[in-house]
Design an enzyme around this catalytic site. Structure first.
Site, PDB file in Angstrom:
ATOM      1  N   LYS A   1      40.267  55.973  33.924  1.00  0.00           N
ATOM      2  CA  LYS A   1      42.371  55.486  33.541  1.00  0.00           C
ATOM      3  C   LYS A   1      42.771  56.906  32.889  1.00  0.00           C
ATOM      4  CE  LYS A   1      42.794  51.238  33.442  1.00  0.00           C
ATOM      5  NZ  LYS A   1      40.822  50.757  33.529  1.00  0.00           N
TER       6      LYS A   1
ATOM      7  N   ASN B   1      49.158  51.450  29.815  1.00  0.00           N
ATOM      8  CA  ASN B   1      48.271  50.742  29.185  1.00  0.00           C
ATOM      9  C   ASN B   1      46.974  51.574  28.087  1.00  0.00           C
ATOM     10  OD1 ASN B   1      45.804  48.597  29.572  1.00  0.00           O
ATOM     11  ND2 ASN B   1      44.326  49.785  30.601  1.00  0.00           N
TER      12      ASN B   1
ATOM     13  N   HIS C   1      36.230  42.346  34.774  1.00  0.00           N
ATOM     14  CA  HIS C   1      37.561  41.237  34.511  1.00  0.00           C
ATOM     15  C   HIS C   1      37.166  39.940  35.485  1.00  0.00           C
ATOM     16  CE1 HIS C   1      38.501  44.093  31.935  1.00  0.00           C
ATOM     17  NE2 HIS C   1      39.816  44.547  32.676  1.00  0.00           N
TER      18      HIS C   1
END
Length: 447
Positions: A121, A144, A190
């Site tokens: 990302k 983020n 996650h």
């Protein structure tokens, strides 16, 4: 700073006072909102209070006039157990959003593009922003990555915000309209925060719900989860570009390092040293597809790719000294991440170790022939030594400065000194950034 004038005179709660929460509280105060801010950390509350942010315990404060609660994505609000403040807010009918949602509501005259995925990302976000800026567009990147959403500059009409969005953030946005969106890949991560793999995949898939009427969907098809999502997007009739570093028939593909768009050769990615490895080829494919959708010509995109300086701590070429390259890959905090670096080089003097993750480095055994010698540091040094014994020459150095000195003395021209620890950093450093910064500083002292 982004102002949020639609909240002028409104009472807004902020839960979590890390980087994004603090930026949110400042932006709200600057916009005339009444702020109630809280963090479970006493130190975070003290720092915020010193900065002039009003502190209120959201477990006991009167929430009857709160119009909105801005939630730090790192704090659980559903799984594995919802934070009590989240339960209290929902019981009061208060909407929970993250800072990215406020950015989208505050800047309706701008364009938004978003990047998500388990891996890649940050590189894709910064690479896309660089290519767009090199093409003459007004751009700001964050989310983020790096700059918090409300700490970004206010761009002019039509300016583009390139946002890295985590699965946590995607659960807390409601209304952004995206000009383009890319999902790079999905591997299990996650899972506790999303109630399992299905919830994690659903959070990533949600990105495409925010595409505008003429928005471009871009998706990697090199894992089964994304392949399934791609089929769903096609069934919905979305404008979709598939990208791949495994399949030549994808819309944008680079299995052999040559980037192709609908089969037409665009550039040789193997000639771009700042984008080494197949994982970076996937990132480049994504950027080409996104930038093309935003109107850039292929030659403009290639020029931007060629001038990208790379992202700190991700296979960052720090220096070349007497024919030896020194590479900072401190972000590699597990074996899977270190594998992506090791596969890019031969004759590697590998600095590894720190606070070990489950499984250690046993999975890297197929790459051991690439390692000229390993230099082991931190808590994992003895564990890694046992794995390497009889397979790879190694030196237990304990400290980074000792490891670098030993590698520097042994490495020959044409070889690589690679910091790719396959471990967390907290045993000896504040963060992977601190570890990488220390490595960079030490290498520059060798020149």
């Amino acid at each position: 700073m982004i102002r949020v004038p639609f909240l002028d005179g409104k009472q807004v709660a902020v839960m979590g006072l890390g980087r994004s929460g603090t930026a949110t509280a400042r932006a709200l105060l600057d916009s005339g909102a009444a702020v109630l801010a809280w963090d479970d950390s006493e130190a975070a509350r003290a720092a915020a209070a010193e900065a002039g942010i009003p502190i209120a315990d959201l477990m006991s404060a009167d929430l009857s006039k709160v119009a909105l609660m801005v939630w730090s994505p790192g704090i659980p609000h559903t799984h594995p157990e919802p934070h009590p403040v989240a339960e209290r807010a929902r019981a009061a009918g208060i909407e929970l959003v993250c800072d990215v949602e406020l950015l989208a509501r505050a800047r309706p005259g701008n364009r938004f593009v978003a990047v998500t995925g388990t891996n890649g990302k940050s590189t894709t976000t910064t690479l896309l922003a660089h290519v767009l800026a090199a093409g003459g567009l007004e751009v700001a990147a964050g989310g983020n990555l790096g700059t918090a959403a409300l700490d970004l500059p206010e761009l002019g009409e039509g300016g583009i915000y390139v946002l890295e969005l985590s699965s946590y953030q995607l659960e807390l946005v409601r209304s952004p309209t995206l000009a383009a969106a890319v999902l790079l890949n999905v591997t299990p991560d996650h899972l506790g925060r999303h109630g399992g793999l299905e919830g994690y995949v659903a959070a990533k898939r949600r990105l495409f719900d925010f595409l505008g009427p003429n928005g471009k969907a871009v998706i990697g098809i090199d894992d089964q989860h994304c392949t399934t999502i791609a089929q769903e997007l096609l069934a919905r009739g979305l404008d979709l570009a598939e990208i791949s570093v495994e399949h030549y028939d994808a819309h944008v593909a680079a299995p052999d390092g040559t980037l192709r768009d609908e089969g037409r050769e665009i550039c040789d990615l193997a000639q771009l040293p700042q984008l080494p490895g197949r994982h970076n080829w996937q990132n480049a494919c994504a950027v080409h597809a996104m930038a093309s959708a935003l109107g850039l010509a292929p030659e403009t995109i290639v020029a931007g790719l060629a001038t990208y300086p790379g992202l700190a701590h991700r296979q960052e070429l720090v220096a070349e000294i007497n024919g030896v390259r020194y590479v900072n890959d401190s972000k590699a905090t597990n074996a899977d991440a270190a594998e992506k670096a090791l596969v890019c080089y031969e004759n590697v003097h590998w600095i590894a170790g720190g606070q070990a993750k489950e499984g250690g480095i046993a999975a890297l055994a197929p790459l051991f022939p690439r390692i000229a010698r390993a230099y082991l540091i931190g808590e994992a040094a003895e564990q890694f030594a046992a794995t390497l014994d009889g397979k790879v020459p190694f030196t237990v150095c304990h400290e980074l400065v000792t490891a670098l000195s030993a590698a520097h003395n042994r490495a020959a021209p044409g070889e690589v000194v690679l910091l790719s620890p396959a471990c967390a950093s907290w045993d000896q450093f504040r963060s992977f950034e601190h570890r990488g910064d220390t490595f960079r500083q030490l290498v520059r002292g060798l020149a």
